[in-house]
Design an enzyme around this catalytic site. Structure first.
Site, PDB file in Angstrom:
ATOM      1  N   HIS A   1       1.533  13.760 -28.102  1.00 51.27           N
ATOM      2  CA  HIS A   1       1.176  11.972 -28.168  1.00 51.27           C
ATOM      3  C   HIS A   1       1.031  11.687 -29.594  1.00 51.27           C
ATOM      4  O   HIS A   1       0.698  10.193 -29.340  1.00 51.27           O
ATOM      5  CB  HIS A   1       0.268  12.103 -27.136  1.00 51.27           C
ATOM      6  CG  HIS A   1       1.088  12.744 -25.608  1.00 51.27           C
ATOM      7  ND1 HIS A   1      -0.039  12.625 -24.439  1.00 51.27           N
ATOM      8  CD2 HIS A   1       1.388  11.619 -25.335  1.00 51.27           C
ATOM      9  CE1 HIS A   1       0.352  12.582 -23.761  1.00 51.27           C
ATOM     10  NE2 HIS A   1       1.943  12.182 -23.640  1.00 51.27           N
TER      11      HIS A   1
ATOM     12  N   GLU B   1      10.887  19.601 -23.884  1.00 45.38           N
ATOM     13  CA  GLU B   1      10.199  19.487 -22.240  1.00 45.38           C
ATOM     14  C   GLU B   1      10.557  20.866 -21.885  1.00 45.38           C
ATOM     15  O   GLU B   1       9.736  21.663 -21.308  1.00 45.38           O
ATOM     16  CB  GLU B   1      10.051  18.276 -21.387  1.00 45.38           C
ATOM     17  CG  GLU B   1       9.339  17.423 -21.697  1.00 45.38           C
ATOM     18  CD  GLU B   1       7.770  17.060 -21.519  1.00 45.38           C
ATOM     19  OE1 GLU B   1       7.851  18.143 -21.703  1.00 45.38           O
ATOM     20  OE2 GLU B   1       7.227  16.324 -22.317  1.00 45.38           O
TER      21      GLU B   1
ATOM     22  N   HIS C   1       1.091  18.019 -26.287  1.00 46.83           N
ATOM     23  CA  HIS C   1       1.248  16.850 -25.767  1.00 46.83           C
ATOM     24  C   HIS C   1      -0.064  16.911 -26.643  1.00 46.83           C
ATOM     25  O   HIS C   1      -0.027  15.842 -26.835  1.00 46.83           O
ATOM     26  CB  HIS C   1       1.297  16.718 -24.402  1.00 46.83           C
ATOM     27  CG  HIS C   1       3.164  17.094 -23.699  1.00 46.83           C
ATOM     28  ND1 HIS C   1       3.498  18.208 -23.603  1.00 46.83           N
ATOM     29  CD2 HIS C   1       3.072  16.158 -23.471  1.00 46.83           C
ATOM     30  CE1 HIS C   1       4.431  18.330 -22.801  1.00 46.83           C
ATOM     31  NE2 HIS C   1       4.212  16.743 -23.292  1.00 46.83           N
TER      32      HIS C   1
ATOM     33  N   ASN D   1       0.611  20.131 -20.381  1.00 47.84           N
ATOM     34  CA  ASN D   1       0.084  19.415 -21.148  1.00 47.84           C
ATOM     35  C   ASN D   1       0.431  20.407 -22.691  1.00 47.84           C
ATOM     36  O   ASN D   1      -0.087  20.019 -24.229  1.00 47.84           O
ATOM     37  CB  ASN D   1      -0.960  18.878 -21.404  1.00 47.84           C
ATOM     38  CG  ASN D   1      -1.625  18.488 -20.333  1.00 47.84           C
ATOM     39  OD1 ASN D   1      -0.404  17.401 -19.828  1.00 47.84           O
ATOM     40  ND2 ASN D   1      -2.649  17.793 -20.120  1.00 47.84           N
TER      41      ASN D   1
ATOM     42  N   ARG E   1      -2.641  22.419 -13.874  1.00 46.90           N
ATOM     43  CA  ARG E   1      -1.677  21.841 -14.509  1.00 46.90           C
ATOM     44  C   ARG E   1      -1.774  21.320 -16.045  1.00 46.90           C
ATOM     45  O   ARG E   1      -0.838  20.774 -16.380  1.00 46.90           O
ATOM     46  CB  ARG E   1      -1.919  20.397 -13.242  1.00 46.90           C
ATOM     47  CG  ARG E   1      -0.407  19.006 -13.223  1.00 46.90           C
ATOM     48  CD  ARG E   1      -0.548  18.189 -12.639  1.00 46.90           C
ATOM     49  NE  ARG E   1       0.566  17.848 -13.186  1.00 46.90           N
ATOM     50  CZ  ARG E   1       1.323  16.675 -12.050  1.00 46.90           C
ATOM     51  NH1 ARG E   1       0.809  15.800 -10.858  1.00 46.90           N
ATOM     52  NH2 ARG E   1       1.992  15.732 -12.613  1.00 46.90           N
TER      53      ARG E   1
ATOM     54  N   GLU F   1      -4.427  17.915 -11.436  1.00 54.45           N
ATOM     55  CA  GLU F   1      -4.522  18.017 -12.923  1.00 54.45           C
ATOM     56  C   GLU F   1      -5.855  18.487 -13.311  1.00 54.45           C
ATOM     57  O   GLU F   1      -6.983  17.658 -14.025  1.00 54.45           O
ATOM     58  CB  GLU F   1      -4.277  16.882 -14.011  1.00 54.45           C
ATOM     59  CG  GLU F   1      -3.818  17.570 -15.334  1.00 54.45           C
ATOM     60  CD  GLU F   1      -3.311  17.097 -16.199  1.00 54.45           C
ATOM     61  OE1 GLU F   1      -2.454  16.335 -15.981  1.00 54.45           O
ATOM     62  OE2 GLU F   1      -3.605  16.318 -16.800  1.00 54.45           O
TER      63      GLU F   1
ATOM     64  N   LYS G   1       3.422  11.920 -10.566  1.00 59.28           N
ATOM     65  CA  LYS G   1       2.926  11.118 -12.042  1.00 59.28           C
ATOM     66  C   LYS G   1       3.349   9.820 -11.700  1.00 59.28           C
ATOM     67  O   LYS G   1       5.496   9.916 -12.625  1.00 59.28           O
ATOM     68  CB  LYS G   1       1.927  11.494 -13.164  1.00 59.28           C
ATOM     69  CG  LYS G   1       1.577  12.487 -12.615  1.00 59.28           C
ATOM     70  CD  LYS G   1       0.831  12.545 -14.918  1.00 59.28           C
ATOM     71  CE  LYS G   1       0.447  14.147 -15.026  1.00 59.28           C
ATOM     72  NZ  LYS G   1       0.143  13.786 -16.142  1.00 59.28           N
TER      73      LYS G   1
ATOM     74  N   ARG H   1       0.670  -1.412  -0.388  1.00 62.07           N
ATOM     75  CA  ARG H   1      -0.434   0.174   0.199  1.00 62.07           C
ATOM     76  C   ARG H   1       0.989   1.091  -0.127  1.00 62.07           C
ATOM     77  O   ARG H   1       0.584   2.409   0.846  1.00 62.07           O
ATOM     78  CB  ARG H   1      -0.855   0.465   0.921  1.00 62.07           C
ATOM     79  CG  ARG H   1      -1.915  -1.243   1.242  1.00 62.07           C
ATOM     80  CD  ARG H   1      -3.158  -0.553   2.009  1.00 62.07           C
ATOM     81  NE  ARG H   1      -4.222  -1.714   1.816  1.00 62.07           N
ATOM     82  CZ  ARG H   1      -4.533  -2.224   2.465  1.00 62.07           C
ATOM     83  NH1 ARG H   1      -3.985  -2.501   3.654  1.00 62.07           N
ATOM     84  NH2 ARG H   1      -5.471  -3.170   2.208  1.00 62.07           N
TER      85      ARG H   1
ATOM     86  N   HIS I   1      10.211  10.960 -26.791  1.00 63.35           N
ATOM     87  CA  HIS I   1       9.261  11.462 -26.326  1.00 63.35           C
ATOM     88  C   HIS I   1       8.865  13.180 -26.856  1.00 63.35           C
ATOM     89  O   HIS I   1       8.401  14.019 -27.567  1.00 63.35           O
ATOM     90  CB  HIS I   1       8.853  11.322 -25.355  1.00 63.35           C
ATOM     91  CG  HIS I   1       7.325  12.049 -24.395  1.00 63.35           C
ATOM     92  ND1 HIS I   1       6.793  11.856 -24.548  1.00 63.35           N
ATOM     93  CD2 HIS I   1       7.666  13.777 -23.653  1.00 63.35           C
ATOM     94  CE1 HIS I   1       5.511  12.635 -23.845  1.00 63.35           C
ATOM     95  NE2 HIS I   1       6.778  13.973 -23.332  1.00 63.35           N
TER      96      HIS I   1
ATOM     97  N   LYS J   1       7.750  23.795 -12.828  1.00 64.39           N
ATOM     98  CA  LYS J   1       6.874  22.616 -12.625  1.00 64.39           C
ATOM     99  C   LYS J   1       6.264  22.310 -11.694  1.00 64.39           C
ATOM    100  O   LYS J   1       5.119  21.735 -10.911  1.00 64.39           O
ATOM    101  CB  LYS J   1       7.591  21.619 -13.209  1.00 64.39           C
ATOM    102  CG  LYS J   1       6.577  20.315 -12.729  1.00 64.39           C
ATOM    103  CD  LYS J   1       6.981  18.641 -13.650  1.00 64.39           C
ATOM    104  CE  LYS J   1       5.770  17.717 -13.636  1.00 64.39           C
ATOM    105  NZ  LYS J   1       6.176  16.114 -14.450  1.00 64.39           N
TER     106      LYS J   1
END
Ligand SMILES: NC(=O)c1ccc[n+]([C@@H]2O[C@H](COP(=O)([O-])OP(=O)(O)OC[C@H]3O[C@@H](n4cnc5c(N)ncnc54)[C@H](O)[C@@H]3O)[C@@H](O)[C@H]2O)c1
Length: 343
Positions: free
Chosen positions: A227, A154, A223, A220, A216, A212, A112, A90, A245, A202
């Site tokens: 993506h 980035e 992206h 993106n 936040r 998000e 994340k 956990r 990426h 960030k």
């Protein structure tokens, strides 16, 4: 924290834990005196099987809930180890030691974690921040140039959304400092303060909106298109190299800056500056105009969308002023892709 000496920065943390395990990317040299699982990394190992391998390793070491996991590697490794730490008994504490530029400025902070499932990137995951992220540019000495440029992509995104509110340094904005950075020689001494500034941006944004739901989404930028381009490159990967990426993010930024100019009246200067940089360092995207319909379908199924079949983007009004939740029609998306492919 950005530091010179990783061992010194770690020492304070190590005093607090009874037990420590290291999960490390095979590509980097790690000399920490703790049980270590080394994993050969590429995007294909970002899977449940690898998470299981990490859980099994922690069980084999009888790791208790009071233990500490140290994740040393790029974004794939830190996302995997972070998820394993989030779910093992956990949740146990972990520290990220990012070794790629992309992981330093993006993947290793913000909480994340996750892995790819059913062919979908990061489709299983958890928000579970590390107790610390220790950044040293020393790792970058062995990083291949294309991985460096990927991370820099980035950083460029962060430069476009930073309004200087949190990080203003010598009165000069992050975007212009990034444009002055010498990408031909990639010096590490002038890079460190830029990394620090990107991480600060960030962290402020994530702190204000950890899950998000609003601000936040500014992160993106680039992206939505990025993506889709990255996904399509996976389909081409048997005949071409996978698109890193950060390259996909740079191409996505161009499409989204184009839409920012057309829809929000953003001045053209940033689009022109980024286009120059792309042509010089990143090359053109390896996609064709005939991929447009597929790219649009992929964007309509982006997991960030709140309604089915809409294309949702972050755009900018000017540098430092992101505007979230911009709905893009398929025609507008097609026009932006046509612009990108025409360069
Ligand atoms: N969690 C987040 O918020 C977040 C944000 C952005 C990206 N990501 C994820 O990060 C991943 C991409 O991360 P990445 O760009 O770091 O790629 P990566 O982890 O795949 O690393 C790229 C390559 O560099 C090698 N490598 C790592 N450090 C090295 C070093 N110091 N010297 C030489 N080689 C080294 C790796 O073994 C790998 O082959 C993606 O899976 C993406 O989804 C996560």
């Amino acid at each position: 924290m950005v530091c010179q000496d990783v061992h010194k920065a770690l020492a304070e943390w190590l005093k607090r834990y009874e037990q420590v395990c290291v999960i490390a990317d095979e590509a980097v040299r790690v000399d920490l005196p703790y049980p270590t699982l080394r994993i050969k990394i590429d995007e294909s190992v970002k899977s449940l099987e690898t998470v299981t391998e990490i859980w099994d390793f922690l069980f084999a070491q009888d790791m208790t809930r009071k233990g500490l996991v140290i994740a040393v590697g790029g974004g794939v490794l830190t996302d995997l180890a972070g998820f394993a730490a989030a779910t093992y008994k956990r949740g146990i504490d972990y520290i990220n030691i990012p070794t790629t530029l992309l992981a330093m400025v993006d993947a290793s902070s913000g909480g994340k974690t996750g892995f790819n499932y059913h062919g979908l990137k990061n489709s299983i995951g958890a928000f579970y921040p590390p107790v610390e992220t220790i950044i040293s540019t020393e790792w970058l000495k062995t990083l291949p140039a294309h991985e460096f440029l990927s991370g820099f992509g980035e950083m460029l995104k962060t430069g476009l959304i930073d309004n200087g509110q949190w990080t203003m340094d010598n009165g000069e904005c992050l975007w212009s400092r990034l444009l002055q950075y010498d990408l031909d020689t990639m010096p590490l001494d002038t890079l460190a303060p830029l990394i620090e500034q990107c991480v600060a941006v960030k962290e402020h944004i994530v702190q204000a909106d950890p899950r998000e739901t609003g601000l936040r989404k500014a992160l993106n930028l680039g992206h939505t298109f990025g993506h889709a381009l990255e996904e399509i490159s996976i389909q081409y990967s048997e005949v071409r190299n996978l698109m890193p990426h950060g390259y996909a993010v740079v191409y996505g930024l161009i499409a989204e800056l184009y839409l920012s100019v057309v829809k929000l009246g953003c001045p053209k200067e940033a689009l022109q500056q980024l286009t120059q940089l792309m042509l010089h360092y990143y090359g053109k995207p390896q996609c064709k105009c005939s991929d447009r319909d597929q790219l649009i379908t992929l964007m309509q199924h982006d997991k960030k969308n709140e309604r089915a079949a809409e294309i949702n983007c972050t755009l900018i009004q000017t540098i430092g002023h992101p505007v979230i939740n911009q709905e893009i029609t398929p025609e507008e998306a097609s026009e932006a892709l046509e612009y990108l492919f025409s360069l």
